[in-house]
Design an enzyme around this catalytic site. Structure first.
Site, PDB file in Angstrom:
ATOM      1  N   ASN C 273       0.824  -1.163  -0.076  1.00 22.89           N
ATOM      2  CA  ASN C 273      -0.135  -0.145  -0.019  1.00 22.89           C
ATOM      3  C   ASN C 273       0.762   1.450  -0.010  1.00 22.89           C
ATOM      4  OD1 ASN C 273      -3.201   0.018   0.439  1.00 22.89           O
ATOM      5  ND2 ASN C 273      -2.241  -2.027   1.080  1.00 22.89           N
ATOM      6  N   ALA C 297       3.311  -4.151   9.223  1.00 24.44           N
ATOM      7  CA  ALA C 297       2.764  -4.423   7.596  1.00 24.44           C
ATOM      8  C   ALA C 297       3.878  -4.447   6.711  1.00 24.44           C
ATOM      9  CB  ALA C 297       1.438  -3.631   7.405  1.00 24.44           C
ATOM     10  N   GLY C 301       5.129  -6.983   3.417  1.00 20.33           N
ATOM     11  CA  GLY C 301       5.044  -6.684   2.016  1.00 20.33           C
ATOM     12  C   GLY C 301       3.347  -6.037   2.065  1.00 20.33           C
ATOM     13  N   LYS C 302       2.758  -5.714   3.143  1.00 21.92           N
ATOM     14  CA  LYS C 302       1.485  -5.178   2.898  1.00 21.92           C
ATOM     15  C   LYS C 302       1.404  -3.591   2.658  1.00 21.92           C
ATOM     16  CE  LYS C 302      -0.352  -8.721   5.973  1.00 21.92           C
ATOM     17  NZ  LYS C 302      -1.006  -8.852   7.299  1.00 21.92           N
ATOM     18  N   VAL C 303       2.529  -3.136   3.021  1.00 18.88           N
ATOM     19  CA  VAL C 303       2.799  -1.276   3.027  1.00 18.88           C
ATOM     20  C   VAL C 303       4.113  -1.506   2.433  1.00 18.88           C
ATOM     21  CG1 VAL C 303       3.103   0.735   4.358  1.00 18.88           C
ATOM     22  CG2 VAL C 303       1.360  -0.960   5.014  1.00 18.88           C
TER      23      VAL C 303
END
Lengths: 380, 380, 380, 380
Positions: C273, C297, C301-303
């Site tokens: 993100n 996160a 690798g979510k952010v």
């Protein structure tokens, strides 16, 4: 008004549980408490026993207590730590010390429920501290004991909270022999552990001193200045310094301001705490001091910049975490230390503080008049 | 050590925002804040403006302040309430008052971040209060001002915190004209609003008094007894009593113990609070006083049993909820009251307390010696 | 059993407040919300309006909703954001959508109190959601409407939750014209905003589909696979991606797992993100996903690692913070965007995802059989 | 990119601690945990062992799990309870089951710290769950195992999560003999304990099923309807029903909606839960379902109105409280029950549900057309 408090007082009496150093509990902490707050509690146990209690560190250990721990029966943990020399001085809310007196006077607090009808409790003369219940007369009788103590002992003039609690403790032991096994205040007196209160007017003890002044013309008064200076002096004298903070609140700050007082006010570069353990449910994100982290304290010089690995916060209710912590410590190889008897050394420590502060002042360059308002940024 | 605090001080200066009575915000509170904590905040606004501020109730209103509200710029809300007569006296942590002095002295605090490297901040001489940043020299200069004030004003002997803060406020106005628009301490002095601190040694102000005693041989000392009695006297004199509690902590208890002091210690059946508003993030289930509900306070006689509908707790960060609350009140039809100037009436109120307490004592049956240890349950 | 729910239903009806872009509120956010969570809320407002809504970023914005927001009247904020193109797709608990139907069907929920006697409420047929009250018959009638809708529309086979909610919304608008002003589900259908539910069986909507299968032999079934893939496809197609997370819970994770699904499962290096806004009262220290920070996160690798400055968590009750946030955004210069009508583009986006995943698979080296269990550390 | 995750993986491996029924811990719970949350934990222990596990009550016990408990090493507690027949079925987030597979596959998770630099972790290929650390390859390998399992076992069509987890468990035991001692999923299969997930798409397991559909053309799909109905059927068949809720979230609601589904949707007057134990740190005042009290659940028919004394919420981190709870139960006189093997009885229980629902429908008066929209209050 024929009150009937008994119908609410059927729960088991609350006693002062004494930790016994259970090896089962040590096993659980070691092998079952691996991550999250269980991991933090395990870390706290290790920092306390492996480092703070290590003989070579000779750490001066302060315990701060906020939250209604004596009503919940946690006083036995504190007594055990004092007896074993694992805590050197205490900063507590007045409420914890006031309610400790109920145990000393052998009044009974009961297990209850937080879900009762408080209007009904009020009408029946029952006091509730969350889920702890006792008759309102316990307050009246404890107050009476305190006021009688002032008169009997002819307490007068400005004294420290440490002295007040010490003399109270000895009076309790004299009048109720054996009560020290059931009273933090009495056992602290027995073990020469000074107990300070950061908010001396804020508790029923303070209320009764205020009564004594207004109604008896008593001159007894708490001197917060000397409290501040004694705590600074104790910290200054420590080989290493560390704290166990239960809850947070005013006692936490009163302890932690010790180092800033030394460098910021007295100009003595003592450095911050070497060890920092807190058990709390408050949160850093609410921005208050109770939830402030050891890391934030570094910027204030409250904690040594180099020791963040030796600091830990466990987020848990102290009623659960502190007995586990004490079992672990008591059962460890460092479960007993020689007591420091700091109460007896206060005058000497204070003299040392004054000497060092005087020296520091002498070595500081005299500020010029022009320094009065320095070149600090202003936006108005 | 060539420190460079400036790289951390690029955020906008924090100022004292003054609520202006926005009708948009009143509309939001009325129609958009319908349930959960928004609903509670709406209730708090209504209890305050419709009831506490209603002329016919002539409520004596105490504001208690814990948590770092002045560093976050909330002082302007408090000033606006005092100016408009919407708050009659204040109980605050010392830290809030100490940091208020930075604004009075026109030192600049900056918006920052809670995610900085504190070791680096420490090395660069930057102090962090959660996400508020300023140079460590601000502390040193503020301390210096305080100590100079003690010397200059020749403060001596035992005084109340109300007097200390009042004299401090007047000194600030004299030396920094106009600073009262940027200082709670100064404007409280201007509006004769007494400010008490429940933990007088627990803040940099207290630290500097302690210095004054140790190093200057000063006799200035806070008398917690008179603080306790003045707050009791103010409450006793109230037609109706109500409080706005920000945070909780020691100031909350210091306010709430007023009624119990009256009935439990002085024997004056005043009754408890009529109104109770708290904005906090602490929780009842952790068992501490900060999170204790108005309901629990009923069992202690701190809150009138009949008024639970006039009590409310909003669970929110005060930095968000308090400005909304103030906008609502300021914009209401009861947005201004005549100020009570309680600071000027303290002696008279204290005399009234003593008179009523003496009368109550006269009417109480003398306890027999046998009553010394009454027929209370004991389990040992 | 002659029930009388009316005695509990005297509170004002809860409506869907619509933010109007108040400049007063924007002024408060700008000048009064300076530090602590007020500062975070101000940051969130700026990240949303200055960055996420900036035309040049063309951000695909997901809103996730957990906690009982529609019962509290927050649906109007969501409708306003959808209408203005400020939110492109939604992931919600089923409960929020189910209770939204009460408003669409013009049943009345009432302001109440969290302190009622639930046994009495149960006996009188009143349902309580914290402090929101309504008759149990509202549940029964809403259920009946849902089941009738399944039969009437002959829904069958495996469909996505987006399709289920879309068809539900159109049915509502057909049968109750104008209801879209009072229903998130209906207005989402009107504006072609897809609404997903991460836990399709976990709500009264899911309960009624389950009934339809067991008792009517219906074949209607939610296909979680396609929900997962559609959300991934929407994220993959975003120029920039950002989220507004209310609460946390399963919807938060369902959104945030999008990027890991792309890289970890599909082998597509989309990145995380670009923007991350959360309003919650959960805490990082409890270790759950609801309270996990944007920082944590990053490791998943979510952010995106480079964008932590464009992430913020505001710790506050959404019922207070979200209306303020919406007022700020609606009143900003970026208060309207062209709607993306993602519901209509799902097939095409899914085809794109499949194409890219196929290509990624082709380019990945084929694992050898020996790779089956790689050289990872094992401790048993 | 030569990543070096090892430098972050030096902490002790996390294992599945197995409670052993320590009598020391039982002593602490009995005598040391007297009030506040310690008191609540003691209550929870008593409700569980004295009532829920009492042979005469033959309680069907559901365990719901939210929050990252398997990464923290709590899986061993769950295995012990299943082995001893103390838990009959489980509702868990997918994440807990997914991370449990790492243990089954003998990948190592490590004790770490919550205070690491996540950008650095990301670059080094280290995944962080609060303070638990492991290489990103563990995710990739676990995913690969899951996808291979789908292909190998030729899973297809709509199945329940219970069946998915059961077959996964048996595959694990077949391929990694002995892994059931280190895996909740495998040991649940061994002990015929069904495990449900309320949010089937919301976890890496769900992500991989979605991959299987999109990329392999697989027809495997979770049927949430049957999950809902199976849980209802299990609850319906219980002599008494009780739950142990860890955390809250979607699993909590999925369990608790069972009784409302029965009365509200199926018309079967089963009544609510007889016992309710929750260990959580969420709070009632935030209004979400995770923090909702047993009392609020009464108004929904989720908890029997008469049994509030048999419900308790302990506010604590499960990583601390759950091992203590399990030690207490395992060491009690009711520390072993015959297992119910509910997984094997699902078809029969579902048939019973259908039969009773059909009967209930037959006995309900047919609604008239005029009833379609009943005489409910509307305010528009």
């Amino acid at each position: 008004m024929p009150k009937n408090p008994q119908r609410y007082l059927g729960g088991r009496p609350i006693g002062y549980y004494r930790p016994r150093g259970s090896q089962d509990i040590r096993h659980l902490v070691e092998h079952g408490f691996q991550a999250f707050n269980a991991g933090r509690l395990s870390e706290a146990c290790h920092i306390f026993t492996d480092k703070m209690l290590a003989p070579e560190n000779d750490t001066t250990i302060g315990l701060t207590v906020a939250g209604a721990l004596t009503p919940a029966g946690l006083g036995g943990c504190v007594i055990e730590l004092m007896d074993r020399g694992l805590v050197d001085f205490i900063i507590s809310t007045g409420a914890n010390l006031y309610h400790d007196l109920h145990y000393a006077l052998n009044f009974t607090l009961h297990r209850g429920s937080p879900f009762l009808d408080d209007v009904e409790l009020y009408e029946q003369g029952v006091i509730r501290i969350y889920d702890v219940l006792f008759p309102a007369t316990v307050l009246l009788e404890t107050d009476k004991y305190i006021r009688d103590f002032f008169v009997r002992e002819k307490l007068s003039g400005a004294i420290t909270t440490a002295e007040l609690h010490y003399r109270l403790g000895h009076d309790l032991m004299k009048r109720f022999p054996g009560c020290e096994d059931h009273s933090v205040v009495a056992s602290a007196a027995k073990f020469d552990v000074p107990i300070y209160t950061s908010s001396p007017g804020d508790s029923s003890i303070g209320m009764n001193i205020a009564y004594h002044e207004l109604m008896n013309g008593g001159t007894l008064m708490i001197d917060p200045n000397r409290d501040v200076n004694e705590v600074c002096a104790i910290i200054l004298a420590g080989n290493k310094n560390g704290c166990v903070i239960l809850g947070g609140g005013s006692p936490k700050n009163f302890y932690l301001q010790g180092q800033p007082t030394l460098w910021e006010v007295y100009g003595i570069p003592k450095g911050g705490n070497d060890y920092f353990i807190q058990i709390t449910t408050d949160q850093v994100v609410w921005g208050g001091l109770s939830g402030a982290t050891p890391s934030e304290a570094v910027s204030w010089g409250k904690v040594n910049p180099g020791v963040l690995p030796d600091t830990v916060v466990t987020y848990a209710d102290s009623t659960i975490a502190f007995p586990l912590f004490c079992e672990y410590a008591v059962g460890s190889e460092h479960g007993t230390r020689a007591r420091k008897n700091l109460y007896l050394k206060r005058d000497q420590l204070l003299a040392d503080l004054k000497r060092q502060a005087t020296e520091a002042a002498r070595n500081r360059p005299q500020p010029e008049a022009a320094d009065m308002m320095p070149d600090l940024e202003r936006h108005r």
